[in-house]
Design a protein around this motif. Structure first.
Motif: not given
Length: 153
Positions: A131-153
């Motif tokens: 951002g203009s004054g800070d930085s933040r590392w990001i991870e996949p969100s809970a929604v991202d993980r839920d969407r991935r889980a629907r494809w259970s391999d």
């Protein structure tokens, strides 16, 4: 069937990639593509000036190729294309382009969705929002993980 993957620092040109993917395609009834674009604000609403994606050479390419090959094997598709950027990406720029071709639209839509859900949660990248004054590392969100889980391999 072909599976093509590419990791690049250069800007993506989704329209040109789609045009090339469509060339000579006469046996498929469906091509589905998806373009992921960098947002101007984080999920929390903070300003994002740059999205920075770090990768580990060799490992990141292999993770993308493994995901693309799994998608091609899982769905009745004739071709899969995955192009992902790394480095500094400005808001509005394309981050990822995925295309899947199939005889029928259902398989193409499913393949593209599967590829994106896995890329978002499993591709070997380290993502930072600057951002203009800070930085933040990001991870996949809970929604991202839920969407991935629907494809259970």
């Amino acid at each position: 069937m072909s599976v093509t993957t590419r990791l690049q620092a250069e800007p993506l040109r989704p329209a040109a990639e789609l045009d090339a993917f469509l060339q000579g395609r006469t046996d498929d009834g469906a091509v589905v593509s998806f373009t992921g674009v960098a947002r101007r604000s984080s999920h929390a609403g903070a300003e994002v000036v740059t999205l920075h994606l770090e990768h580990y050479p060799g490992m990141t390419e292999r993770s993308i190729a493994d995901i693309a090959e799994a998608g091609a094997a899982r769905f009745e598709v004739s071709d899969v294309l995955v192009i992902h950027r790394w480095g500094d990406i400005a808001p509005g720029e394309a981050i990822v382009f995925v295309a899947a071709a199939s005889r029928h639209r259902g398989e193409a839509f499913a393949a593209a969705g599967y590829l994106m859900d896995r890329l978002k949660t499993e591709a070997a990248f380290w993502k930072r929002e600057d951002g203009s004054g800070d930085s933040r590392w990001i991870e996949p969100s809970a929604v991202d993980r839920d969407r991935r889980a629907r494809w259970s391999d």
